[in-house]
Design a protein around this motif. Structure first.
Motif, PDB file in Angstrom:
ATOM      1  N   SER A   1      -3.189   1.906   0.098  1.00  0.00           N
ATOM      2  CA  SER A   1      -3.709   0.482   0.306  1.00  0.00           C
ATOM      3  C   SER A   1      -4.197   0.456   1.578  1.00  0.00           C
ATOM      4  O   SER A   1      -5.119  -0.164   2.236  1.00  0.00           O
ATOM      5  CB  SER A   1      -2.801  -0.442   0.175  1.00  0.00           C
ATOM      6  OG  SER A   1      -1.646  -0.351   0.858  1.00  0.00           O
ATOM      7  N   ARG A   2      -3.823   1.283   2.637  1.00  0.00           N
ATOM      8  CA  ARG A   2      -4.148   1.001   3.970  1.00  0.00           C
ATOM      9  C   ARG A   2      -5.546   1.779   4.135  1.00  0.00           C
ATOM     10  O   ARG A   2      -6.530   1.277   4.738  1.00  0.00           O
ATOM     11  CB  ARG A   2      -3.257   2.005   4.811  1.00  0.00           C
ATOM     12  CG  ARG A   2      -3.279   1.787   6.476  1.00  0.00           C
ATOM     13  CD  ARG A   2      -2.066   2.485   6.965  1.00  0.00           C
ATOM     14  NE  ARG A   2      -2.040   3.779   6.769  1.00  0.00           N
ATOM     15  CZ  ARG A   2      -2.837   5.002   7.421  1.00  0.00           C
ATOM     16  NH1 ARG A   2      -3.679   4.405   8.415  1.00  0.00           N
ATOM     17  NH2 ARG A   2      -2.763   6.085   7.144  1.00  0.00           N
TER      18      ARG A   2
ATOM     19  N   ILE B   1      -3.709  10.962  -6.394  1.00  0.00           N
ATOM     20  CA  ILE B   1      -3.891   9.400  -6.083  1.00  0.00           C
ATOM     21  C   ILE B   1      -2.326   9.026  -5.934  1.00  0.00           C
ATOM     22  O   ILE B   1      -2.042   8.371  -5.073  1.00  0.00           O
ATOM     23  CB  ILE B   1      -4.457   8.882  -7.135  1.00  0.00           C
ATOM     24  CG1 ILE B   1      -6.171   9.217  -7.104  1.00  0.00           C
ATOM     25  CG2 ILE B   1      -4.384   7.465  -7.012  1.00  0.00           C
ATOM     26  CD1 ILE B   1      -7.017   8.936  -5.860  1.00  0.00           C
ATOM     27  N   ASN B   2      -1.496   9.697  -7.034  1.00  0.00           N
ATOM     28  CA  ASN B   2      -0.250   9.084  -6.847  1.00  0.00           C
ATOM     29  C   ASN B   2       0.672   9.468  -5.728  1.00  0.00           C
ATOM     30  O   ASN B   2       1.310   8.574  -4.982  1.00  0.00           O
ATOM     31  CB  ASN B   2       0.497   9.340  -8.196  1.00  0.00           C
ATOM     32  CG  ASN B   2       0.606  10.702  -8.547  1.00  0.00           C
ATOM     33  OD1 ASN B   2       0.177  11.573  -7.648  1.00  0.00           O
ATOM     34  ND2 ASN B   2       0.931  11.205  -9.887  1.00  0.00           N
ATOM     35  N   SER B   3       0.399  10.337  -4.950  1.00  0.00           N
ATOM     36  CA  SER B   3       1.126  10.720  -3.625  1.00  0.00           C
ATOM     37  C   SER B   3       0.570   9.470  -2.665  1.00  0.00           C
ATOM     38  O   SER B   3       1.312   9.204  -1.952  1.00  0.00           O
ATOM     39  CB  SER B   3       0.897  12.108  -3.097  1.00  0.00           C
ATOM     40  OG  SER B   3      -0.510  12.329  -2.533  1.00  0.00           O
ATOM     41  N   GLU B   4      -0.899   9.272  -2.553  1.00  0.00           N
ATOM     42  CA  GLU B   4      -1.076   8.184  -1.606  1.00  0.00           C
ATOM     43  C   GLU B   4      -0.677   6.774  -1.897  1.00  0.00           C
ATOM     44  O   GLU B   4      -0.124   6.089  -1.066  1.00  0.00           O
ATOM     45  CB  GLU B   4      -2.743   8.119  -1.804  1.00  0.00           C
ATOM     46  CG  GLU B   4      -3.278   9.354  -1.496  1.00  0.00           C
ATOM     47  CD  GLU B   4      -4.009   9.209  -0.097  1.00  0.00           C
ATOM     48  OE1 GLU B   4      -3.820   8.343   0.486  1.00  0.00           O
ATOM     49  OE2 GLU B   4      -4.469  10.684   0.334  1.00  0.00           O
ATOM     50  N   GLN B   5      -0.369   6.737  -3.328  1.00  0.00           N
ATOM     51  CA  GLN B   5       0.137   5.477  -3.624  1.00  0.00           C
ATOM     52  C   GLN B   5       1.672   5.414  -3.141  1.00  0.00           C
ATOM     53  O   GLN B   5       2.001   4.495  -2.609  1.00  0.00           O
ATOM     54  CB  GLN B   5       0.011   5.225  -5.147  1.00  0.00           C
ATOM     55  CG  GLN B   5       0.997   4.031  -5.736  1.00  0.00           C
ATOM     56  CD  GLN B   5      -0.105   2.929  -5.703  1.00  0.00           C
ATOM     57  OE1 GLN B   5      -1.037   2.965  -6.352  1.00  0.00           O
ATOM     58  NE2 GLN B   5       0.317   1.760  -5.218  1.00  0.00           N
TER      59      GLN B   5
ATOM     60  N   PRO C   1      -0.511  -3.628   5.255  1.00  0.00           N
ATOM     61  CA  PRO C   1       0.327  -3.848   3.933  1.00  0.00           C
ATOM     62  C   PRO C   1       1.886  -3.824   4.236  1.00  0.00           C
ATOM     63  O   PRO C   1       2.491  -3.394   5.285  1.00  0.00           O
ATOM     64  CB  PRO C   1       0.135  -2.664   2.971  1.00  0.00           C
ATOM     65  CG  PRO C   1      -0.585  -1.662   3.772  1.00  0.00           C
ATOM     66  CD  PRO C   1      -0.965  -2.360   5.140  1.00  0.00           C
ATOM     67  N   ASP C   2       2.520  -4.252   3.418  1.00  0.00           N
ATOM     68  CA  ASP C   2       4.026  -4.293   3.556  1.00  0.00           C
ATOM     69  C   ASP C   2       4.358  -2.890   3.217  1.00  0.00           C
ATOM     70  O   ASP C   2       3.814  -2.083   2.327  1.00  0.00           O
ATOM     71  CB  ASP C   2       4.635  -5.343   2.748  1.00  0.00           C
ATOM     72  CG  ASP C   2       5.066  -4.955   1.255  1.00  0.00           C
ATOM     73  OD1 ASP C   2       3.712  -4.721   0.751  1.00  0.00           O
ATOM     74  OD2 ASP C   2       5.777  -5.371   0.375  1.00  0.00           O
ATOM     75  N   ASP C   3       5.343  -2.282   3.899  1.00  0.00           N
ATOM     76  CA  ASP C   3       5.940  -0.915   4.056  1.00  0.00           C
ATOM     77  C   ASP C   3       4.640   0.040   4.077  1.00  0.00           C
ATOM     78  O   ASP C   3       4.344   0.771   3.046  1.00  0.00           O
ATOM     79  CB  ASP C   3       6.481  -0.829   2.549  1.00  0.00           C
ATOM     80  CG  ASP C   3       7.468   0.450   2.505  1.00  0.00           C
ATOM     81  OD1 ASP C   3       7.491   1.021   3.608  1.00  0.00           O
ATOM     82  OD2 ASP C   3       8.045   0.775   1.641  1.00  0.00           O
ATOM     83  N   VAL C   4       4.190   0.056   4.903  1.00  0.00           N
ATOM     84  CA  VAL C   4       2.746   0.746   5.427  1.00  0.00           C
ATOM     85  C   VAL C   4       3.130   2.173   5.246  1.00  0.00           C
ATOM     86  O   VAL C   4       4.436   2.481   5.683  1.00  0.00           O
ATOM     87  CB  VAL C   4       2.184   0.163   6.518  1.00  0.00           C
ATOM     88  CG1 VAL C   4       2.890   0.340   7.755  1.00  0.00           C
ATOM     89  CG2 VAL C   4       0.699   1.158   6.793  1.00  0.00           C
ATOM     90  N   GLY C   5       2.317   3.131   4.788  1.00  0.00           N
ATOM     91  CA  GLY C   5       2.561   4.496   4.918  1.00  0.00           C
ATOM     92  C   GLY C   5       1.434   4.975   5.861  1.00  0.00           C
ATOM     93  O   GLY C   5       0.377   4.821   5.854  1.00  0.00           O
TER      94      GLY C   5
END
Lengths: 326, 315
Positions: free
Chosen positions: A114-115, A104-108, B84-88
């Motif tokens: 959030s995307r 999870i933290n790599s996604e974060q 979102p801001d700073d989208v990844g």
């Protein structure tokens, strides 16, 4: 775009399996998986080699397990390398931690969490998919490895396994998958708790080290401190032994070790202390698979429970987590 | 046209001791570009997260497209695109693979999704790098890919959280033009949060000013300045030949009808008045014997609004 062609057609893959598919392909392509795979294959062939060279040794005394010649592929050793099941017990946790520690933290940190969660999917799809995909990868790996070892063994020693042996090996592989699933869940939990992947990896490894190395020391200390006097009654001695063994069994690796020994060595008839009365009159014959399974049932349940607890913890903390971008 | 697509009523979000959003009520009409304006930490992102059901409000309700975001986030997320801001993106996947992944999560059939992904990449100007891994993308490229990613599900509303942060001025202009164009062509409702006033001014039909969890003003920019500077909607700057302060001129300016304040600052007289009396002022200056060198009627922009609110400076 603009063409409003968003049919929700049948035959479109369910979003959950879309994530699972993506996760599996990510896992399989990642370097760490390749390295872990290489490590495990190496140990696998190493222990196979030692067990086979040892099998040819005719000077050994006959053992009750001799009827299960094929199982010895997984348990025998000439002393230079630990046998197969001990290796799995040792490296399995590493594999589980390796696959889960940055779930999870790599996604974060990559800004993708959030995307993904702003897509029309339930939040638990992501965490379930992470778990399911790693579990699929692990099961495939273990079963492939188990069958490969069996096949090679068959080719080298020329004795086919009996149906019971085959079933025992299947159960052993299932147990191994379950054991790795526990470590996987633990590391997924840490990956939700800790923002940095390195922290969660280190914490998982710390827990693993604690359980494999230090916990035994602590239990020994406690055991010595509460040891009954020499005058103690057999009942007291028995209770004491039982207590120490139960302390050991808090550790998942102990549960796994108990389980594998019972499954792979049919002559093991009890995992606790036995009184002379119990042993008296027992026929020195290997147990049936059903009986062995009965013996390891508590261990199995314990492992499943530990895995479920870890999963529940990670599920709970993930569902309550506020999803912010990076 | 005047269909309410986003309705926030009495929305509150409290973290332990901090109230991030404080009894916020806001309606956004279909097809408009709304700018949510406020300094960092004003609660803009929290509000957006509540609209998407990514965090739960402490009290109050959010309705997007007539659906409650807190109880039915899936339906809302089907209709709303969020950047979102700073989208990844997944760094080891190509731009088009990333778009396809989003499309699959939205259960869009494969062939439709692929055609649309190609079309959108073209639209945001990334068609020549579509096959490249997104890990190599610059910030501006990621942001544009983010816009494509938002649009691939063909949303009714798009929510952009600080979309222009960290892009160079030219990139910002292109990005905002693209948004304005899209909102016109597709009848999209756009909610844009930012702390860059000029950018918001450029594209938004309406803005809401958000400070420490409260919406203190909303409306289009002329209305806003009227609302905020109701006492002195007109500010007239006057410079004369002499740069010395002249009490006589000062008092005769003060005596004019509808003049509220007169200040002398850096050789200029600043006259705040309630109606436009520029010609009278010019006459008074000339009658008092000074040569008029500069006369300027000041319009309030977002900058002034910003200063007025966030920095407490008096204009």
């Amino acid at each position: 775009m603009i063409n409003n062609l968003v049919h929700r057609e049948r035959g479109v893959m369910h979003p959950f399996w879309v994530i699972v598919g993506k996760e599996i392909s990510d896992q399989v392509r990642s370097w760490r998986f390749i390295i872990l795979l290489f490590l495990i294959l190496l140990t696998c062939f190493g222990s196979l080699y030692t067990s086979i060279t040892n099998m040819g040794n005719p000077a050994k005394a006959p053992k009750p397990d001799d009827a299960f010649f094929f199982l010895r592929l997984f348990t025998d050793t000439d002393g230079s390398l630990p046998p197969f099941h001990v290796f799995i017990g040792f490296l399995g946790p590493l594999l589980g931690i390796g696959l889960g520690f940055d779930a999870i933290n790599s996604e974060q940190n990559g800004g993708t969490l959030s995307r993904i969660l702003s897509q029309p999917i339930h939040r638990d799809y992501l965490i379930n998919a992470k778990f399911a995909s790693s579990l699929i990868v692990i099961s495939t790996l273990f079963f492939a490895m188990g069958f490969l070892t069996m096949g090679l063994g068959l080719y080298l020693i020329g004795i086919p396994p009996s149906p019971e042996e085959f079933l025992r090996i299947i159960f052993f592989l299932l147990l191994s998958v379950l054991y790795v699933a526990f470590w996987l869940n633990l590391s997924i939990f840490f990956s939700i708790r800790f923002k940095q992947a390195a922290t969660s990896a280190l914490t998982s490894i710390a827990v693993w080290l604690f359980f494999t190395v230090f916990y035994q020391l602590i239990v020994n200390l406690i055991a010595r401190a509460i040891a009954p006097s020499q005058m103690a009654s057999p009942d007291q001695l028995l209770a004491y032994q039982q207590f120490v063994i139960n302390l050991m069994r808090i550790v998942p690796s102990q549960l796994f070790a108990d389980g594998t020994t019972t499954l792979l060595m049919p002559s093991v008839r009890s995992l606790g202390p036995m009184t002379m009365e119990q042993v008296y009159g027992a026929v020195p014959k290997p147990l049936h698979l059903g009986q062995s399974l009965l013996i390891v049932w508590p261990q199995l349940t314990g492992l499943v429970a530990a895995t479920v607890i870890c999963f529940a913890l990670s599920y709970y903390s993930f569902m309550r987590k506020e999803i912010r971008s990076r | 046209m005047s269909q309410e697509i986003i309705q926030l009523s009495d929305l509150t979000k409290r973290y332990d001791s901090l109230t991030a959003v404080d009894h916020l009520s806001l309606t956004i009409q279909k097809g408009e570009v709304f700018g949510l304006l406020g300094p960092n930490g004003a609660g803009k992102s929290t509000t957006i997260l509540m609209m998407l059901g990514l965090t739960e409000p402490t009290s109050g309700s959010v309705q997007v497209c007539g659906i409650n975001s807190t109880t039915n986030p899936i339906e809302v997320k089907r209709r709303v695109g969020y950047l979102p801001d700073d989208v990844g993106f997944y760094d080891n996947r190509s731009a088009i693979e990333n778009l396809m992944f989003t499309a699959r999560l939205n259960s869009i059939p494969e062939n439709v999704a692929r055609a649309r992904a190609v079309e959108l990449l073209e639209r945001v100007g990334l068609s020549d790098v579509g096959a490249k891994k997104s890990g190599k993308f610059s910030r501006g490229m990621r942001q544009r890919l983010g816009l494509a990613d938002v649009l691939i599900k063909d949303p009714e509303v798009i929510i952009l959280d600080e979309p222009t942060l960290g892009i160079d001025p030219k990139g910002v202009r292109e990005f905002l033009e693209l948004i304005a164009q899209l909102s016109k062509e597709e009848q999209l409702t756009v909610l844009l949060s930012s702390h860059h006033l000029h950018q918001v001014q450029q594209v938004c039909d309406r803005v809401g000013i958000f400070v420490s969890g409260k919406l203190i003003a909303q409306g289009d920019i002329p209305t806003l300045s009227k609302q905020l500077f109701s006492a002195e909607p007109f500010m007239i700057q006057v410079a004369v030949e002499s740069t010395e302060r002249d009490e006589r001129l000062l008092s005769s300016l003060e005596n004019l009808a509808s003049v509220n304040t007169v200040k002398f600052l850096n050789g200029e007289y600043l006259i705040g008045c309630s109606t436009d009396i520029t010609p009278h002022i010019a006459r008074v200056v000339i009658e008092s014997g000074y040569g008029l060198t500069h006369l300027h009627k000041k319009e309030y922009g977002l900058d002034d609004i910003y200063n007025r609110y966030f920095e407490g400076a008096v204009i």
